[in-house]
Structure formats: C-alpha cells, structure tokens
Motif scaffolding. Structure first.
Motif, PDB file in Angstrom:
ATOM      1  N   ARG A   1      -4.020  10.205   0.581  1.00  0.00           N
ATOM      2  CA  ARG A   1      -2.864  10.472   1.455  1.00  0.00           C
ATOM      3  C   ARG A   1      -2.898   9.572   2.684  1.00  0.00           C
ATOM      4  NH1 ARG A   1      -4.629  15.783   0.866  1.00  0.00           N
ATOM      5  NH2 ARG A   1      -4.931  15.984   3.124  1.00  0.00           N
TER       6      ARG A   1
ATOM      7  N   GLU B   1       2.664  15.463   4.606  1.00  0.00           N
ATOM      8  CA  GLU B   1       1.642  15.364   3.572  1.00  0.00           C
ATOM      9  C   GLU B   1       1.372  16.755   3.025  1.00  0.00           C
ATOM     10  OE1 GLU B   1      -1.947  13.476   4.867  1.00  0.00           O
ATOM     11  OE2 GLU B   1      -0.894  11.923   6.014  1.00  0.00           O
TER      12      GLU B   1
ATOM     13  N   ILE C   1       4.138  12.873   0.921  1.00  0.00           N
ATOM     14  CA  ILE C   1       3.013  12.487   0.066  1.00  0.00           C
ATOM     15  C   ILE C   1       2.282  13.742  -0.398  1.00  0.00           C
ATOM     16  CG2 ILE C   1       0.836  11.226  -0.046  1.00  0.00           C
ATOM     17  CD1 ILE C   1       1.916   9.467   2.264  1.00  0.00           C
TER      18      ILE C   1
END
Length: 209
Positions: A16, A34, A8
């Motif tokens: 997120r 992330e 992400i």
C-alpha cells in the motif's frame, strides 16, 4: 481536470505504501484512502468518493472476489482494478464475473499501472489477453442480442466502447434519461449485472470487433 480518486486495498502495508508513493507522483491521480481488508474497502468506498479501487485478490479475512461481490451489493459505483500476483484463470475469471473492470499483474510497469487506472476510469475494460479469451470462450450464456431493439444494440455498442451515459446521449442524440432507461433494459435482457459484463457480452457475441 478532476483527479482520479483511488482507494488502495491490500493486506500488506508495504504494498500500500509503495503504491501510494508512486501514484502521488501523478498530478491527475489522488490516493484518497487505504484498506487492509475487504470489509475496510467497502466501508471506505461508501464513506469517501472513489473513482477506482485497486484490489488485491488474496487477503486473509475476505478475498478479492468476495469483496467485489460486497461492493456491488452495497451499490458502490467505483471501477475495480484487480492488482494480483495470481496468473491462474481459476483465480481470475471469478473476479471478472463479479464485475472487475480490469486485471493487472503485480509485476506491471509503474507507468503502465497509472495508465491502467486512467483507462478503466474512462470506462474501458482492461484484461490480460488470456483472461479475456477464456471469459469469452465459455460460461457467458446464450446469445440474447436478438432480444434487443435496434436502439438498444446501438447503446450496447457504445457501452462496449467505454462511453458514459452522457457521452452515449450526445453520440446518439438522445436524452440522458432515455439512455439510462435503455441501459437498464439491456442489462435485464442480457441477464447481466453491470455495464462491464454487458460490454464483455457484446464483444463475445460479435456486436463489436
């Protein structure tokens, strides 16, 4: 069945966190990282096996288009699904040209987002109708399909249907190495950089419906 590994990329922590929480509910999807910037996205994609990257277009350090360009330059093979609040074509078309396999808007239904991840992981192109129409209406260059051999046209049609080299080899009764050679030749003859652009080219020029 192996899980779809997702990275992400969004500069907002709450976005997120929300995406991670939602995607964790799906047994076939795993969030493996992330990133808060394009540079972090490229770094993590190189360090961790990733299948699909969720990418915001507007980030403070480097925007999504620049990140797509950097991912391609670094040889990252993961498919990129742009998740954006932008709806203007001037913002979205460059992302397609830089190799985004899909674009969805941030107001997408959560279940539809999960399906979008699965779809582009399986090799499909997922664009809003207005984006696909605008991309195919102009700027994709002359019709070079005539430069392809009959076998290369067969392979390109399979690419446009989202099939992998292995699946194409099985479908056309070819060695996978031969398919890889055909794909390289197709990209060169069409003047495109990747399979996504080749597939869009094939659709625009009527190779498939």
């Amino acid at each position: 069945m192996a899980k779809v590994r997702v990275l992400i990329t969004d500069d907002h922590e709450m976005v997120r966190r929300g995406l991670r929480t939602f995607l964790s509910l799906h047994d076939d999807i795993e969030v493996v990282g992330e990133a808060a910037s394009g540079a972090q996205c490229v770094s993590q994609a190189l360090a961790t096996p990733v299948d699909v990257i969720l990418l915001d277009l507007k980030m403070p350090e480097d925007d999504g288009v620049a990140t797509l360009r950097a991912l391609r330059a670094a040889g990252v093979a993961a498919k990129v699904l742009v998740v954006t609040s932008f709806t203007e074509l001037v913002q979205l078309l460059p992302a397609v040209r830089e190799g985004a396999a899909g674009i969805v808007y941030k107001n997408i239904d959560p279940a539809a987002l999960a399906n979008a991840i699965r779809s582009i992981h399986n090799g499909h192109i997922l664009l809003p109708p207005e984006v696909a129409s605008a991309f195919m209406a102009g700027g994709a260059g002359p019709d070079r399909l005539g430069h392809l051999t009959a076998r290369e046209r067969d392979v390109l049609a399979q690419i446009a249907h989202g099939r992998s080299n292995r699946e194409i080899a099985r479908e056309l009764n070819l060695a996978e190495k031969t398919v890889k050679t055909h794909v390289s030749s197709i990209l060169g003859k069409l003047g495109v950089d990747d399979r996504t652009q080749a597939a869009l080219y094939a659709v625009r020029h009527g190779l498939i419906g």
